[in-house]
Design a protein around this motif. Structure first.
Motif, PDB file in Angstrom:
ATOM      1  N   LEU A 170       0.829  -1.208   0.000  1.00  0.00           N
ATOM      2  CA  LEU A 170       0.000   0.000   0.000  1.00  0.00           C
ATOM      3  C   LEU A 170       0.860   1.253   0.000  1.00  0.00           C
ATOM      4  O   LEU A 170       0.553   2.229  -0.691  1.00  0.00           O
ATOM      5  CB  LEU A 170      -0.928  -0.018   1.214  1.00  0.00           C
ATOM      6  CG  LEU A 170      -2.060  -1.055   1.167  1.00  0.00           C
ATOM      7  CD1 LEU A 170      -2.738  -1.173   2.513  1.00  0.00           C
ATOM      8  CD2 LEU A 170      -3.080  -0.677   0.091  1.00  0.00           C
ATOM      9  N   ALA A 171       1.948   1.236   0.774  1.00  0.00           N
ATOM     10  CA  ALA A 171       2.827   2.402   0.832  1.00  0.00           C
ATOM     11  C   ALA A 171       3.420   2.694  -0.539  1.00  0.00           C
ATOM     12  O   ALA A 171       3.443   3.854  -0.997  1.00  0.00           O
ATOM     13  CB  ALA A 171       3.931   2.172   1.861  1.00  0.00           C
ATOM     14  N   THR A 185      -6.133  -1.873  -3.862  1.00  0.00           N
ATOM     15  CA  THR A 185      -4.764  -1.530  -4.250  1.00  0.00           C
ATOM     16  C   THR A 185      -3.802  -2.678  -3.968  1.00  0.00           C
ATOM     17  O   THR A 185      -2.761  -2.792  -4.620  1.00  0.00           O
ATOM     18  CB  THR A 185      -4.315  -0.246  -3.528  1.00  0.00           C
ATOM     19  OG1 THR A 185      -5.221   0.816  -3.868  1.00  0.00           O
ATOM     20  CG2 THR A 185      -2.921   0.173  -3.921  1.00  0.00           C
ATOM     21  N   LEU A 186      -4.143  -3.544  -3.024  1.00  0.00           N
ATOM     22  CA  LEU A 186      -3.316  -4.724  -2.763  1.00  0.00           C
ATOM     23  C   LEU A 186      -3.265  -5.644  -3.977  1.00  0.00           C
ATOM     24  O   LEU A 186      -2.297  -6.395  -4.156  1.00  0.00           O
ATOM     25  CB  LEU A 186      -3.858  -5.494  -1.551  1.00  0.00           C
ATOM     26  CG  LEU A 186      -3.734  -4.808  -0.188  1.00  0.00           C
ATOM     27  CD1 LEU A 186      -4.519  -5.593   0.865  1.00  0.00           C
ATOM     28  CD2 LEU A 186      -2.270  -4.693   0.231  1.00  0.00           C
ATOM     29  N   LEU A 187      -4.299  -5.607  -4.785  1.00  0.00           N
ATOM     30  CA  LEU A 187      -4.376  -6.482  -5.958  1.00  0.00           C
ATOM     31  C   LEU A 187      -3.943  -5.784  -7.241  1.00  0.00           C
ATOM     32  O   LEU A 187      -3.932  -6.413  -8.309  1.00  0.00           O
ATOM     33  CB  LEU A 187      -5.808  -7.012  -6.118  1.00  0.00           C
ATOM     34  CG  LEU A 187      -6.327  -7.882  -4.967  1.00  0.00           C
ATOM     35  CD1 LEU A 187      -7.766  -8.305  -5.225  1.00  0.00           C
ATOM     36  CD2 LEU A 187      -5.446  -9.095  -4.752  1.00  0.00           C
ATOM     37  N   TYR A 188      -3.588  -4.507  -7.159  1.00  0.00           N
ATOM     38  CA  TYR A 188      -3.157  -3.793  -8.356  1.00  0.00           C
ATOM     39  C   TYR A 188      -1.955  -4.459  -9.024  1.00  0.00           C
ATOM     40  O   TYR A 188      -1.920  -4.570 -10.258  1.00  0.00           O
ATOM     41  CB  TYR A 188      -2.834  -2.337  -8.003  1.00  0.00           C
ATOM     42  CG  TYR A 188      -2.231  -1.577  -9.164  1.00  0.00           C
ATOM     43  CD1 TYR A 188      -3.030  -1.105 -10.200  1.00  0.00           C
ATOM     44  CD2 TYR A 188      -0.853  -1.357  -9.235  1.00  0.00           C
ATOM     45  CE1 TYR A 188      -2.485  -0.421 -11.282  1.00  0.00           C
ATOM     46  CE2 TYR A 188      -0.291  -0.679 -10.315  1.00  0.00           C
ATOM     47  CZ  TYR A 188      -1.104  -0.219 -11.332  1.00  0.00           C
ATOM     48  OH  TYR A 188      -0.563   0.438 -12.399  1.00  0.00           O
ATOM     49  N   PRO A 189      -0.938  -4.930  -8.259  1.00  0.00           N
ATOM     50  CA  PRO A 189       0.205  -5.563  -8.931  1.00  0.00           C
ATOM     51  C   PRO A 189      -0.166  -6.816  -9.724  1.00  0.00           C
ATOM     52  O   PRO A 189       0.574  -7.236 -10.608  1.00  0.00           O
ATOM     53  CB  PRO A 189       1.143  -5.911  -7.758  1.00  0.00           C
ATOM     54  CG  PRO A 189       0.761  -4.979  -6.668  1.00  0.00           C
ATOM     55  CD  PRO A 189      -0.713  -4.809  -6.808  1.00  0.00           C
ATOM     56  N   VAL A 190      -1.315  -7.411  -9.405  1.00  0.00           N
ATOM     57  CA  VAL A 190      -1.733  -8.648 -10.075  1.00  0.00           C
ATOM     58  C   VAL A 190      -2.671  -8.351 -11.237  1.00  0.00           C
ATOM     59  O   VAL A 190      -2.505  -8.885 -12.344  1.00  0.00           O
ATOM     60  CB  VAL A 190      -2.413  -9.610  -9.077  1.00  0.00           C
ATOM     61  CG1 VAL A 190      -2.869 -10.886  -9.794  1.00  0.00           C
ATOM     62  CG2 VAL A 190      -1.470  -9.938  -7.925  1.00  0.00           C
ATOM     63  N   LEU A 497      -5.333 -11.004   0.525  1.00  0.00           N
ATOM     64  CA  LEU A 497      -4.018 -10.923   1.175  1.00  0.00           C
ATOM     65  C   LEU A 497      -2.996 -11.869   0.555  1.00  0.00           C
ATOM     66  O   LEU A 497      -1.791 -11.605   0.628  1.00  0.00           O
ATOM     67  CB  LEU A 497      -4.153 -11.246   2.668  1.00  0.00           C
ATOM     68  CG  LEU A 497      -5.023 -10.325   3.511  1.00  0.00           C
ATOM     69  CD1 LEU A 497      -5.076 -10.826   4.951  1.00  0.00           C
ATOM     70  CD2 LEU A 497      -4.512  -8.890   3.481  1.00  0.00           C
ATOM     71  N   LEU A 498      -3.454 -12.943  -0.047  1.00  0.00           N
ATOM     72  CA  LEU A 498      -2.548 -13.995  -0.523  1.00  0.00           C
ATOM     73  C   LEU A 498      -1.456 -13.485  -1.469  1.00  0.00           C
ATOM     74  O   LEU A 498      -0.280 -13.842  -1.294  1.00  0.00           O
ATOM     75  CB  LEU A 498      -3.370 -15.107  -1.187  1.00  0.00           C
ATOM     76  CG  LEU A 498      -2.588 -16.348  -1.639  1.00  0.00           C
ATOM     77  CD1 LEU A 498      -1.914 -17.031  -0.452  1.00  0.00           C
ATOM     78  CD2 LEU A 498      -3.532 -17.323  -2.357  1.00  0.00           C
ATOM     79  N   PRO A 499      -1.772 -12.654  -2.469  1.00  0.00           N
ATOM     80  CA  PRO A 499      -0.701 -12.212  -3.381  1.00  0.00           C
ATOM     81  C   PRO A 499       0.404 -11.405  -2.709  1.00  0.00           C
ATOM     82  O   PRO A 499       1.496 -11.268  -3.263  1.00  0.00           O
ATOM     83  CB  PRO A 499      -1.459 -11.351  -4.408  1.00  0.00           C
ATOM     84  CG  PRO A 499      -2.872 -11.831  -4.354  1.00  0.00           C
ATOM     85  CD  PRO A 499      -3.093 -12.195  -2.922  1.00  0.00           C
TER      86      PRO A 499
END
Length: 529
Positions: A170-171, A185-190, A497-499
């Protein structure tokens, strides 16, 4: 404006709204539907949730445990990596002083749950031997295992899932790339940008909000019953719904006011006061209580925690009673998973100017160690007085009456009634710090902005207090049903949370490269001749 102040595709007017209609509709809709169905048929709701709870615990308990284990060890790996020196939030100096920063982390993450269970859980494991150990219950040999099992539930694994790898992601994505502080946003990289603006992103956010609402309303309701019970025992004020309602109203007023004043005022002030009160209580217990016993118990208990870490952390219903796993390890781990995304938002928001190493060590190492000390002071004292037959909590705890346990142990401590009042006040403020930080975090999720409109913060704070009041009116069983629902909400949240197990380290290294701590050049061995 900087990326942290303005997110892509938004304008200041956007942030004056109640927020994303998908997030608001699904999360607020959950609150309304849960209450309406409960009013229609309480038994049906409780039975249905109980069945889902049991099935989830049996089928996914091991998955939850492995997720927490992997998160902790990967986070430690990042903390000792070359990327750990990267700074959060494009600042070279911390935005918040170290004491205030640590106070906010401790009060928000430990909060009412840890304080509520700190006195009773170690005593429970003392009178009912945990399946990881074979000591005789109620004997001096059972002390170390009782504390170790409590440390497992509230220690390294629990804290790591709340704000280590996820806070890094997130940071990086918020402060460096300009994406909002939202669970999606936690899933944005995926999944990339298509998740950020579509309705699926709203569903992701709503799942996390629902999990936090369920996890926060429960402690609010349980606190009301605990303080109301305490008022009856200490002052003779009848323990009834009207008393509980007044407690909920007072608590709501405190944490809504704190949330409205923001990170730099109310939330900081409340957290600092709470830490100072906790330190004062801890000092009194240690100095005037069973000092030698507590010192020896902590040494043995922490040693047992480390030596039996994997045995306790990987125990399943195949090697332990299913009911025990369901109501203890799986329940707590699922609770922490449900809190994970929004706690990570809060940690990322207050950690600007801190290094990745500081953030991980504070959340996943320092805070858990402090928690074990707190559990030893309260729960260890309870064990001591149980052994000395000053109190007898065997029957209440086997009936899961932890409100009785907290007050009973408090009254047995040095100072008697004064200590009981102090601990009730401490518990109240701990729950208030959860309420204000989660009202703030939910508002951030809904608006996608660091400084959500005050009306939004008030809305969510009042909504959680109102939900607790209604469920208490219908009976404490509905609060318990909501607590069981936490385990069910952990399913979608765990997938969010998994990714982070692989995107978290990537985000750390991306931050380090951007700040010039690591060369942008590929490793020589990977270059072509």
């Amino acid at each position: 404006m900087t990326p942290s102040e303005q997110t892509p595709g938004t304008s200041p007017s956007d942030h004056r709204r109640l927020g994303d209609p998908v997030v608001l509709g699904l999360s607020a809709g959950f609150i309304v539907l849960f209450i309406l169905f409960s009013l229609y048929d309480i038994g049906l709701v409780s039975d249905s949730i109980g069945e889902w709870f049991t099935a989830t615990a049996a089928g996914l308990g091991s998955y939850f445990q492995l997720l927490l284990l992997a998160t902790f060890f990967i986070a430690l790996g990042v903390a000792i990596s070359p990327a750990a020196g990267a700074l959060v939030g494009n600042r070279t100096t911390p935005e918040i002083s170290t004491f205030r920063w640590l106070s906010m982390i401790m009060c928000t993450l430990l909060a009412g749950g840890g304080v509520f269970f700190a006195a009773g859980e170690p005593v429970y494991h003392f009178v009912v031997t945990p399946p990881a150990f074979n000591t005789e219950a109620g004997t001096p040999e059972a002390v170390a295992g009782a504390l170790a099992q409590s440390f497992m539930h509230w220690g390294f694994l629990a804290w790591a899932i709340l704000g280590s790898l996820t806070a890094i992601i997130l940071a990086h994505n918020h402060y460096d790339l300009g994406h909002p502080l939202r669970p999606r946003t936690l899933l944005y990289p995926v999944f990339g940008q298509r998740l950020m603006s579509g309705w699926i992103g709203g569903v992701v956010d709503a799942c996390c909000v629902v999990a936090v609402v369920a996890g926060t309303v429960g402690p609010i309701g349980f606190l009301a019953t605990q303080v109301s019970y305490g008022f009856e025992v200490l002052f003779g004020i009848q323990d009834r719904y009207s008393t509980q309602l007044m407690i909920v109203i007072a608590l709501g007023a405190v944490y809504v006011t704190s949330a409205v004043t923001g990170i730099h005022k109310g939330i900081q002030l409340l957290s600092r006061f709470n830490v100072m009160l906790a330190l004062a209580i801890a000092a009194v217990i240690f100095i005037f209580g069973p000092t030698l016993f507590l010192t020896n118990a902590y040494t043995q208990g922490f040693g047992e925690y480390i030596s039996s870490f994997f045995r306790m952390g990987t125990m399943t219903s195949e090697t332990a009673p299913a009911w025990w796993m369901k109501w203890w390890t799986v329940f707590f781990f699922a609770w922490f998973i449900g809190y994970g995304p929004l706690m990570a938002i809060f940690v990322a928001r207050i950690s600007r100017g801190r290094t990745i190493r500081e953030m991980i060590l504070a959340v996943a190492v320092m805070a858990p160690v402090a928690t074990t000390v707190w559990f030893t002071l309260l729960g260890g004292s309870g064990i001591f007085y149980q052994m000395q037959e000053v109190i007898d909590l065997a029957e209440p705890l086997q009936n899961f009456q932890f409100d009785v346990a907290t007050l009973t142990v408090a009254q047995a401590l040095p100072g008697g009634m004064l200590m009981a009042l102090a601990i009730l006040l401490l518990t109240t403020i701990f729950v208030a710090t959860t309420g204000d930080s989660m009202s703030y975090a939910i508002s951030v999720v809904g608006t996608g902005h660091d400084e959500p409109n005050r009306a939004v913060r008030v809305f969510w704070g009042v909504a959680m207090a109102l939900m607790a009041a209604i469920l208490l009116y219908m009976g404490e069983g509905q609060i318990s049903a909501l607590q069981q629902f936490i385990v069910i909400t952990a399913i979608p949240v765990s997938l969010i949370l998994l990714p982070s197990l692989w995107t978290g380290p990537k985000a750390a290294y991306a931050m380090a490269r951007q700040q010039g701590l690591i060369s942008h050049e590929p490793h020589p061995a990977r270059q072509k001749d």
